[in-house]
Design a protein around this motif. Structure first.
Motif, PDB file in Angstrom:
ATOM      1  N   ALA A   1       5.593  -1.859 -11.455  1.00 40.78           N
ATOM      2  CA  ALA A   1       5.181  -3.266 -11.401  1.00 40.78           C
ATOM      3  C   ALA A   1       3.784  -3.395 -10.807  1.00 40.78           C
ATOM      4  O   ALA A   1       3.364  -2.572  -9.983  1.00 40.78           O
ATOM      5  CB  ALA A   1       6.172  -4.074 -10.569  1.00 40.78           C
ATOM      6  N   VAL A   2       3.083  -4.428 -11.228  1.00 37.96           N
ATOM      7  CA  VAL A   2       1.762  -4.751 -10.687  1.00 37.96           C
ATOM      8  C   VAL A   2       1.788  -6.191 -10.188  1.00 37.96           C
ATOM      9  O   VAL A   2       2.164  -7.109 -10.930  1.00 37.96           O
ATOM     10  CB  VAL A   2       0.653  -4.587 -11.744  1.00 37.96           C
ATOM     11  N   PHE A   3       1.408  -6.375  -8.932  1.00 37.44           N
ATOM     12  CA  PHE A   3       1.266  -7.708  -8.346  1.00 37.44           C
ATOM     13  C   PHE A   3      -0.184  -7.867  -7.896  1.00 37.44           C
ATOM     14  O   PHE A   3      -0.727  -6.985  -7.230  1.00 37.44           O
ATOM     15  CB  PHE A   3       2.187  -7.879  -7.133  1.00 37.44           C
ATOM     16  N   PHE A   4      -0.772  -8.994  -8.249  1.00 38.84           N
ATOM     17  CA  PHE A   4      -2.162  -9.242  -7.859  1.00 38.84           C
ATOM     18  C   PHE A   4      -2.267 -10.633  -7.245  1.00 38.84           C
ATOM     19  O   PHE A   4      -1.823 -11.622  -7.841  1.00 38.84           O
ATOM     20  CB  PHE A   4      -3.091  -9.137  -9.068  1.00 38.84           C
TER      21      PHE A   4
ATOM     22  N   LEU B   1       8.508   1.407  -8.634  1.00 43.49           N
ATOM     23  CA  LEU B   1       7.213   1.552  -7.973  1.00 43.49           C
ATOM     24  C   LEU B   1       6.463   0.243  -8.144  1.00 43.49           C
ATOM     25  O   LEU B   1       6.591  -0.414  -9.177  1.00 43.49           O
ATOM     26  CB  LEU B   1       6.439   2.697  -8.640  1.00 43.49           C
ATOM     27  N   ALA B   2       5.698  -0.151  -7.132  1.00 45.95           N
ATOM     28  CA  ALA B   2       4.903  -1.374  -7.245  1.00 45.95           C
ATOM     29  C   ALA B   2       3.507  -1.131  -6.691  1.00 45.95           C
ATOM     30  O   ALA B   2       3.345  -0.510  -5.639  1.00 45.95           O
ATOM     31  CB  ALA B   2       5.564  -2.532  -6.505  1.00 45.95           C
ATOM     32  N   ILE B   3       2.522  -1.605  -7.431  1.00 43.95           N
ATOM     33  CA  ILE B   3       1.137  -1.620  -6.958  1.00 43.95           C
ATOM     34  C   ILE B   3       0.812  -3.069  -6.613  1.00 43.95           C
ATOM     35  O   ILE B   3       0.869  -3.944  -7.476  1.00 43.95           O
ATOM     36  CB  ILE B   3       0.163  -1.105  -8.026  1.00 43.95           C
ATOM     37  N   VAL B   4       0.501  -3.316  -5.355  1.00 42.15           N
ATOM     38  CA  VAL B   4       0.187  -4.668  -4.898  1.00 42.15           C
ATOM     39  C   VAL B   4      -1.298  -4.721  -4.555  1.00 42.15           C
ATOM     40  O   VAL B   4      -1.791  -3.908  -3.774  1.00 42.15           O
ATOM     41  CB  VAL B   4       1.024  -5.063  -3.670  1.00 42.15           C
ATOM     42  N   LEU B   5      -2.001  -5.677  -5.162  1.00 44.92           N
ATOM     43  CA  LEU B   5      -3.433  -5.839  -4.928  1.00 44.92           C
ATOM     44  C   LEU B   5      -3.711  -7.264  -4.456  1.00 44.92           C
ATOM     45  O   LEU B   5      -2.979  -8.201  -4.795  1.00 44.92           O
ATOM     46  CB  LEU B   5      -4.240  -5.579  -6.199  1.00 44.92           C
ATOM     47  N   ALA B   6      -4.786  -7.419  -3.702  1.00 44.46           N
ATOM     48  CA  ALA B   6      -5.203  -8.755  -3.278  1.00 44.46           C
ATOM     49  C   ALA B   6      -6.702  -8.742  -3.022  1.00 44.46           C
ATOM     50  O   ALA B   6      -7.225  -7.791  -2.432  1.00 44.46           O
ATOM     51  CB  ALA B   6      -4.463  -9.192  -2.014  1.00 44.46           C
ATOM     52  N   GLY B   7      -7.382  -9.796  -3.474  1.00 44.74           N
ATOM     53  CA  GLY B   7      -8.810  -9.869  -3.209  1.00 44.74           C
ATOM     54  C   GLY B   7      -9.505 -10.938  -4.021  1.00 44.74           C
ATOM     55  O   GLY B   7      -8.905 -11.610  -4.865  1.00 44.74           O
TER      56      GLY B   7
ATOM     57  N   VAL C   1     -11.338  -6.002  -2.770  1.00 43.49           N
ATOM     58  CA  VAL C   1      -9.963  -5.889  -3.261  1.00 43.49           C
ATOM     59  C   VAL C   1      -9.291  -4.734  -2.533  1.00 43.49           C
ATOM     60  O   VAL C   1      -9.861  -3.642  -2.427  1.00 43.49           O
ATOM     61  CB  VAL C   1      -9.911  -5.637  -4.782  1.00 43.49           C
ATOM     62  N   ALA C   2      -8.089  -4.983  -2.031  1.00 39.87           N
ATOM     63  CA  ALA C   2      -7.271  -3.933  -1.425  1.00 39.87           C
ATOM     64  C   ALA C   2      -6.037  -3.720  -2.285  1.00 39.87           C
ATOM     65  O   ALA C   2      -5.541  -4.646  -2.934  1.00 39.87           O
ATOM     66  CB  ALA C   2      -6.865  -4.315  -0.007  1.00 39.87           C
ATOM     67  N   ALA C   3      -5.537  -2.488  -2.291  1.00 37.85           N
ATOM     68  CA  ALA C   3      -4.335  -2.153  -3.054  1.00 37.85           C
ATOM     69  C   ALA C   3      -3.432  -1.269  -2.213  1.00 37.85           C
ATOM     70  O   ALA C   3      -3.915  -0.404  -1.468  1.00 37.85           O
ATOM     71  CB  ALA C   3      -4.703  -1.434  -4.354  1.00 37.85           C
ATOM     72  N   VAL C   4      -2.130  -1.497  -2.319  1.00 40.47           N
ATOM     73  CA  VAL C   4      -1.151  -0.620  -1.681  1.00 40.47           C
ATOM     74  C   VAL C   4      -0.091  -0.248  -2.706  1.00 40.47           C
ATOM     75  O   VAL C   4       0.214  -1.020  -3.620  1.00 40.47           O
ATOM     76  CB  VAL C   4      -0.483  -1.271  -0.446  1.00 40.47           C
ATOM     77  N   VAL C   5       0.448   0.944  -2.556  1.00 33.00           N
ATOM     78  CA  VAL C   5       1.566   1.402  -3.379  1.00 33.00           C
ATOM     79  C   VAL C   5       2.835   1.274  -2.552  1.00 33.00           C
ATOM     80  O   VAL C   5       2.896   1.755  -1.409  1.00 33.00           O
ATOM     81  CB  VAL C   5       1.370   2.864  -3.827  1.00 33.00           C
ATOM     82  N   LEU C   6       3.835   0.604  -3.108  1.00 37.13           N
ATOM     83  CA  LEU C   6       5.134   0.454  -2.464  1.00 37.13           C
ATOM     84  C   LEU C   6       6.174   1.232  -3.261  1.00 37.13           C
ATOM     85  O   LEU C   6       6.193   1.178  -4.493  1.00 37.13           O
ATOM     86  CB  LEU C   6       5.546  -1.019  -2.399  1.00 37.13           C
ATOM     87  N   GLU C   7       7.041   1.942  -2.546  1.00 35.75           N
ATOM     88  CA  GLU C   7       8.117   2.700  -3.185  1.00 35.75           C
ATOM     89  C   GLU C   7       9.405   2.524  -2.391  1.00 35.75           C
ATOM     90  O   GLU C   7       9.363   2.390  -1.164  1.00 35.75           O
ATOM     91  CB  GLU C   7       7.778   4.191  -3.229  1.00 35.75           C
ATOM     92  N   PRO C   8      10.555   2.540  -3.057  1.00 38.28           N
ATOM     93  CA  PRO C   8      11.821   2.517  -2.316  1.00 38.28           C
ATOM     94  C   PRO C   8      11.957   3.764  -1.447  1.00 38.28           C
ATOM     95  O   PRO C   8      11.454   4.842  -1.791  1.00 38.28           O
ATOM     96  CB  PRO C   8      12.882   2.498  -3.425  1.00 38.28           C
ATOM     97  N   SER C   9      12.642   3.625  -0.326  1.00 40.00           N
ATOM     98  CA  SER C   9      12.817   4.761   0.585  1.00 40.00           C
ATOM     99  C   SER C   9      13.472   5.947  -0.108  1.00 40.00           C
ATOM    100  O   SER C   9      13.106   7.109   0.128  1.00 40.00           O
ATOM    101  CB  SER C   9      13.658   4.337   1.793  1.00 40.00           C
ATOM    102  N   ALA C  10      14.451   5.676  -0.978  1.00 36.42           N
ATOM    103  CA  ALA C  10      15.161   6.760  -1.652  1.00 36.42           C
ATOM    104  C   ALA C  10      14.221   7.596  -2.509  1.00 36.42           C
ATOM    105  O   ALA C  10      14.410   8.807  -2.661  1.00 36.42           O
ATOM    106  CB  ALA C  10      16.284   6.188  -2.509  1.00 36.42           C
TER     107      ALA C  10
END
Length: 353
Positions: free
Chosen positions: A96-99, A179-185, A224-233
């Motif tokens: 997923a991509v969130f901006f 998996l998610a890529i979250v961006l903001a800027g 612009v900043a980006a972070v990768v989020l993943e489930p703990s498992a």
């Protein structure tokens, strides 16, 4: 029932510190003179230094893109690199991509409407119009990386970045993405700077060398900043995976009693660190830090809002979070808290390694 925490495993950014993968090792940062347009007198802001995106991400073509879209491509690539993720080994339909953005591709939007004003609608460039959409950066990120999962653009006045994080963590917890890529800027343009001036929001430090920390108003920023989020498992079985922070519960509210609400979220725990965000608030005073002290007391380390991230009036949350984690080597429970004038608050409960 407590929801599972969601780790941040990768960080990428394009900011006045330049394009970077990982934490931002902060040095002295002062606003620089705006030279992209002419003005009567000095104008200063926290600006991204010029660079060629293709030198950071080989093969990247950005000729027709707004700077915001180009930065999103660079930041997302650096975040994936920092997380050590090989997309060839990932089901790209479940990424997923969130901006989050306050103003979208404001530079090309400005150019498009100025062209219409000068030449009429028939004289505008139709190729430019699709690139004026606020969702264009997120679309380019998905297309460049070949991602086919959810693609969401968020604009939530002062709390766009916080809203994007909350939505992304919810999606991962519900198993709707791996998996998610979250961006903001946001990028700074002449029209946006002028609007800030007309609204009387800017610091005197925008017009001279007045110390930033002693100024009322704020200094515009961009990046612009980006972070990768993943489930703990997922990271538990991925070799060499690391976590910068784990995101637990979170909330955004337009009103209510923040002290009581956040204390209930904390239950009996006391965080070791509070990272403050504040979008578009005066440099000299931090209502977020004042609220944080009321919630956790004076014995907890508090990271004040960063002047550069504050200048991203609705999309600075990721930079506040990254800069806060970068500046403090503290482990255990942490609190990320944002306020914005009289428009509510946002909070994330974190666990730092």
């Amino acid at each position: 029932m407590n929801s599972p925490s969601v780790p941040i495993t990768g960080i990428g950014s394009v900011s006045p510190y330049g394009p970077l993968a990982g934490l931002i090792q902060q040095g002295p940062l002062e606003p620089t003179d705006v030279t992209a347009w002419t003005s009567a007198g000095q104008r200063r802001a926290f600006l991204v230094p010029p660079f060629r995106p293709a030198t950071v991400v080989p093969g990247l073509k950005t000729r027709r893109l707004d700077r915001l879209s180009a930065w999103a491509l660079v930041a997302s690539s650096l975040a994936l690199q920092d997380a050590g993720i090989d997309l060839n080994l990932v089901d790209r339909s479940r990424v997923a991509v969130f901006f989050a953005t306050a103003f979208g591709c404001v530079e090309l939007t400005e150019a498009f409407y100025l062209s219409a004003a000068a030449n009429g609608w028939n004289g505008t460039d139709p190729i430019t119009f699709p690139e004026t959409l606020a969702s264009a950066p997120a679309s380019h990120v998905s297309m460049f990386h070949g991602l086919r999962g959810p693609n969401i653009t968020v604009s939530n006045k002062y709390f766009g970045g916080e809203s994007a994080i909350l939505q992304a963590t919810c999606l991962l917890r519900q198993g709707q993405a791996d998996l998610a890529i979250v961006l903001a800027g946001d990028a700074l343009s002449r029209s946006l700077y002028s609007w800030y001036e007309e609204a009387g929001l800017l610091s005197p430090a925008c017009y001279n060398s007045h110390p930033v920390s002693e100024s009322g108003g704020f200094i515009p920023g961009e990046g612009v900043a980006a972070v990768v989020l993943e489930p703990s498992a997922r990271i538990n079985v991925r070799p060499n995976a690391r976590s910068y922070a784990r995101i637990g519960a979170g909330r955004w509210a337009a009103g209510g009693q923040p002290v009581n609400i956040i204390r209930q979220m904390l239950a009996a725990s006391v965080p070791n660190l509070t990272i403050c965000g504040g979008n578009g608030v005066p440099c000299a005073t931090s209502p977020t830090a004042t609220l944080a002290r009321e919630i956790v007391g004076d014995g907890v380390a508090i990271t004040e809002p960063h002047a550069f991230a504050t200048g991203l009036a609705g999309s600075g949350a990721l930079f506040h979070l990254i800069l806060g984690v970068s500046s403090r080597r503290v482990s255990g429970a942490a609190l990320f808290l944002s306020t914005a004038r009289n428009n509510g608050f946002a909070v994330l409960l974190l666990e730092l390694p």
